[in-house]
Design a protein around this motif. Sequence first.
Motif, PDB file in Angstrom:
ATOM      1  N   ALA A  92      -7.502   0.354   4.504  1.00  0.00           N
ATOM      2  CA  ALA A  92      -7.416   0.404   3.163  1.00  0.00           C
ATOM      3  C   ALA A  92      -6.847  -1.065   2.428  1.00  0.00           C
ATOM      4  CB  ALA A  92      -6.469   1.534   2.492  1.00  0.00           C
ATOM      5  N   VAL A  93      -6.977  -1.175   1.290  1.00  0.00           N
ATOM      6  CA  VAL A  93      -6.124  -2.312   0.713  1.00  0.00           C
ATOM      7  C   VAL A  93      -4.626  -1.853   0.441  1.00  0.00           C
ATOM      8  CG1 VAL A  93      -5.902  -3.888  -1.227  1.00  0.00           C
ATOM      9  CG2 VAL A  93      -8.167  -3.363  -0.201  1.00  0.00           C
ATOM     10  N   TYR A  94      -3.623  -2.527   0.892  1.00  0.00           N
ATOM     11  CA  TYR A  94      -2.376  -2.039   0.673  1.00  0.00           C
ATOM     12  C   TYR A  94      -1.607  -3.087  -0.569  1.00  0.00           C
ATOM     13  CZ  TYR A  94      -2.596   0.967   4.818  1.00  0.00           C
ATOM     14  OH  TYR A  94      -2.701   2.146   5.670  1.00  0.00           O
ATOM     15  N   TYR A  95      -1.095  -1.924  -1.436  1.00  0.00           N
ATOM     16  CA  TYR A  95      -0.306  -2.729  -2.524  1.00  0.00           C
ATOM     17  C   TYR A  95       0.965  -2.449  -2.504  1.00  0.00           C
ATOM     18  CZ  TYR A  95      -5.177  -2.737  -4.374  1.00  0.00           C
ATOM     19  OH  TYR A  95      -6.520  -2.970  -4.557  1.00  0.00           O
ATOM     20  N   TRP A 135       2.870  -4.801  -9.811  1.00  0.00           N
ATOM     21  CA  TRP A 135       2.018  -4.663  -8.790  1.00  0.00           C
ATOM     22  C   TRP A 135       1.527  -5.943  -8.141  1.00  0.00           C
ATOM     23  CZ3 TRP A 135       0.697   0.160  -6.972  1.00  0.00           C
ATOM     24  CH2 TRP A 135       1.341   1.413  -7.810  1.00  0.00           C
ATOM     25  N   GLY A 136       1.581  -5.736  -6.908  1.00  0.00           N
ATOM     26  CA  GLY A 136       0.775  -6.932  -6.138  1.00  0.00           C
ATOM     27  C   GLY A 136      -0.717  -7.136  -6.189  1.00  0.00           C
ATOM     28  N   GLN A 137      -1.513  -7.948  -5.562  1.00  0.00           N
ATOM     29  CA  GLN A 137      -2.827  -7.828  -5.671  1.00  0.00           C
ATOM     30  C   GLN A 137      -3.375  -7.235  -4.319  1.00  0.00           C
ATOM     31  OE1 GLN A 137      -4.732  -9.322  -8.091  1.00  0.00           O
ATOM     32  NE2 GLN A 137      -2.800  -8.955  -9.118  1.00  0.00           N
ATOM     33  N   GLY A 138      -2.691  -6.834  -3.372  1.00  0.00           N
ATOM     34  CA  GLY A 138      -3.188  -6.178  -2.342  1.00  0.00           C
ATOM     35  C   GLY A 138      -3.763  -6.954  -1.070  1.00  0.00           C
ATOM     36  N   THR A 139      -3.389  -6.490   0.041  1.00  0.00           N
ATOM     37  CA  THR A 139      -3.882  -7.189   1.403  1.00  0.00           C
ATOM     38  C   THR A 139      -4.800  -6.030   2.056  1.00  0.00           C
ATOM     39  OG1 THR A 139      -2.992  -8.086   3.338  1.00  0.00           O
ATOM     40  CG2 THR A 139      -1.838  -6.406   2.573  1.00  0.00           C
ATOM     41  N   GLN A 140      -5.605  -6.317   2.768  1.00  0.00           N
ATOM     42  CA  GLN A 140      -6.698  -5.628   3.481  1.00  0.00           C
ATOM     43  C   GLN A 140      -6.119  -5.322   4.979  1.00  0.00           C
ATOM     44  OE1 GLN A 140      -9.787  -4.063   2.281  1.00  0.00           O
ATOM     45  NE2 GLN A 140      -9.446  -2.977   4.340  1.00  0.00           N
ATOM     46  N   VAL A 141      -6.151  -3.852   5.249  1.00  0.00           N
ATOM     47  CA  VAL A 141      -5.780  -3.584   6.440  1.00  0.00           C
ATOM     48  C   VAL A 141      -7.073  -2.671   7.098  1.00  0.00           C
ATOM     49  CG1 VAL A 141      -4.338  -2.084   8.167  1.00  0.00           C
ATOM     50  CG2 VAL A 141      -3.395  -3.362   6.291  1.00  0.00           C
ATOM     51  N   THR A 142      -7.621  -3.152   8.087  1.00  0.00           N
ATOM     52  CA  THR A 142      -8.673  -2.589   8.623  1.00  0.00           C
ATOM     53  C   THR A 142      -8.476  -1.897  10.145  1.00  0.00           C
ATOM     54  OG1 THR A 142     -10.397  -3.952   7.366  1.00  0.00           O
ATOM     55  CG2 THR A 142     -11.422  -2.543   9.180  1.00  0.00           C
ATOM     56  N   VAL A 143      -8.647  -0.891  10.562  1.00  0.00           N
ATOM     57  CA  VAL A 143      -8.305  -0.421  11.848  1.00  0.00           C
ATOM     58  C   VAL A 143      -9.526   0.229  12.365  1.00  0.00           C
ATOM     59  CG1 VAL A 143      -6.853   1.098  13.113  1.00  0.00           C
ATOM     60  CG2 VAL A 143      -6.164   0.504  10.992  1.00  0.00           C
ATOM     61  N   SER A 144      -9.804  -0.427  13.581  1.00  0.00           N
ATOM     62  CA  SER A 144     -11.211  -0.033  14.295  1.00  0.00           C
ATOM     63  C   SER A 144     -10.750   0.851  15.057  1.00  0.00           C
ATOM     64  CB  SER A 144     -11.793  -1.216  15.015  1.00  0.00           C
ATOM     65  OG  SER A 144     -11.148  -1.694  15.815  1.00  0.00           O
ATOM     66  N   ALA A 145     -12.090   1.864  15.512  1.00  0.00           N
ATOM     67  CA  ALA A 145     -11.900   2.982  16.447  1.00  0.00           C
ATOM     68  C   ALA A 145     -11.621   2.583  17.850  1.00  0.00           C
ATOM     69  CB  ALA A 145     -12.837   4.170  16.232  1.00  0.00           C
ATOM     70  N   TRP A 201       4.933   0.970  -1.235  1.00  0.00           N
ATOM     71  CA  TRP A 201       3.703   0.646  -0.933  1.00  0.00           C
ATOM     72  C   TRP A 201       2.596   1.905  -1.126  1.00  0.00           C
ATOM     73  CZ3 TRP A 201       2.391  -3.974   0.984  1.00  0.00           C
ATOM     74  CH2 TRP A 201       3.550  -4.647   1.669  1.00  0.00           C
ATOM     75  N   PHE A 202       1.566   1.430  -1.747  1.00  0.00           N
ATOM     76  CA  PHE A 202       0.245   2.073  -2.006  1.00  0.00           C
ATOM     77  C   PHE A 202      -0.834   1.701  -1.144  1.00  0.00           C
ATOM     78  CE2 PHE A 202       1.948   4.816  -5.375  1.00  0.00           C
ATOM     79  CZ  PHE A 202       3.225   4.314  -5.604  1.00  0.00           C
ATOM     80  N   ARG A 203      -1.868   2.577  -1.094  1.00  0.00           N
ATOM     81  CA  ARG A 203      -3.005   1.848  -0.494  1.00  0.00           C
ATOM     82  C   ARG A 203      -3.983   2.664  -1.202  1.00  0.00           C
ATOM     83  NH1 ARG A 203      -2.681   4.758   5.603  1.00  0.00           N
ATOM     84  NH2 ARG A 203      -3.168   7.085   5.004  1.00  0.00           N
ATOM     85  N   GLN A 204      -5.433   2.016  -1.151  1.00  0.00           N
ATOM     86  CA  GLN A 204      -6.429   2.283  -1.668  1.00  0.00           C
ATOM     87  C   GLN A 204      -7.769   2.121  -0.722  1.00  0.00           C
ATOM     88  OE1 GLN A 204      -7.790   0.961  -5.690  1.00  0.00           O
ATOM     89  NE2 GLN A 204      -8.887   2.776  -5.854  1.00  0.00           N
ATOM     90  N   ALA A 205      -8.264   3.199  -0.098  1.00  0.00           N
ATOM     91  CA  ALA A 205      -9.410   2.991   0.683  1.00  0.00           C
ATOM     92  C   ALA A 205     -10.565   3.180   0.015  1.00  0.00           C
ATOM     93  CB  ALA A 205      -9.521   4.430   1.630  1.00  0.00           C
ATOM     94  N   PRO A 206     -11.708   2.565   0.693  1.00  0.00           N
ATOM     95  CA  PRO A 206     -13.114   2.425  -0.261  1.00  0.00           C
ATOM     96  C   PRO A 206     -13.616   3.929  -0.710  1.00  0.00           C
ATOM     97  CG  PRO A 206     -13.071   1.315   1.872  1.00  0.00           C
ATOM     98  CD  PRO A 206     -11.862   2.057   2.040  1.00  0.00           C
ATOM     99  N   GLY A 207     -13.827   3.677  -1.838  1.00  0.00           N
ATOM    100  CA  GLY A 207     -14.394   5.082  -2.447  1.00  0.00           C
ATOM    101  C   GLY A 207     -13.170   6.070  -2.837  1.00  0.00           C
ATOM    102  N   LYS A 208     -12.034   5.832  -2.618  1.00  0.00           N
ATOM    103  CA  LYS A 208     -11.062   6.704  -2.896  1.00  0.00           C
ATOM    104  C   LYS A 208      -9.990   6.172  -3.917  1.00  0.00           C
ATOM    105  CE  LYS A 208     -10.952   9.015   1.688  1.00  0.00           C
ATOM    106  NZ  LYS A 208     -10.354   9.374   2.856  1.00  0.00           N
ATOM    107  N   GLU A 209      -9.332   7.285  -4.487  1.00  0.00           N
ATOM    108  CA  GLU A 209      -8.266   6.719  -5.405  1.00  0.00           C
ATOM    109  C   GLU A 209      -6.963   6.193  -4.459  1.00  0.00           C
ATOM    110  OE1 GLU A 209      -9.011  10.032  -8.995  1.00  0.00           O
ATOM    111  OE2 GLU A 209      -7.240  10.002  -8.055  1.00  0.00           O
ATOM    112  N   ARG A 210      -6.341   5.458  -5.346  1.00  0.00           N
ATOM    113  CA  ARG A 210      -4.963   4.670  -4.737  1.00  0.00           C
ATOM    114  C   ARG A 210      -4.026   5.848  -4.536  1.00  0.00           C
ATOM    115  NH1 ARG A 210      -2.314   0.620  -8.520  1.00  0.00           N
ATOM    116  NH2 ARG A 210      -1.756   2.245  -9.758  1.00  0.00           N
ATOM    117  N   GLU A 211      -3.338   5.773  -3.298  1.00  0.00           N
ATOM    118  CA  GLU A 211      -2.555   6.864  -2.995  1.00  0.00           C
ATOM    119  C   GLU A 211      -1.119   6.310  -2.382  1.00  0.00           C
ATOM    120  OE1 GLU A 211      -3.661   9.019   0.418  1.00  0.00           O
ATOM    121  OE2 GLU A 211      -3.873   7.507   1.871  1.00  0.00           O
TER     122      GLU A 211
END
Length: 123
Positions: A95-98, A113-123, A36-46
């Motif tokens: 992030a978007v999780y791949y 690779w998959g197309q990704g699924t969005q995970v959003t965590v609110s404070a 599993w990898f993820r990519q947050a807005p404005g950041k590289e995939r990690e």
Amino acid sequence: QVQLVESGGRLVQAGDSLRLSCAASGRTFSADAMGWFRQAPGKEREFVAVHTWITGRQYAAEYADSVKGRFTISRDNSKNMLYLQMNSLKPEDTAVYYCAASRRGGRDDYLYWGQGTQVTVSA
């Protein structure tokens, strides 16, 4: 044709849990590393986590330091599925999780690779 399809991403609150799924089709990956990898807005995939076949010892899991102790990677070969259980979610997990399968070389070098699924965590 090989396909990886992620699902389970949604909006959650900090501290919540979420399980992501990755459905593989077109071939089996029981002896392949899957991750599993993820990519947050404005950041590289990690890198997030990897599930690797260790001959004679079945599977081993490895995690990024940022998710260690909170996330668990697993698979169900009978269903050709990969999972990521995410607990104690934080806003920085947004992030978007791949899903990725069949690692070829380095940590980020996967054949599929998959197309990704969005995970959003609110404070």
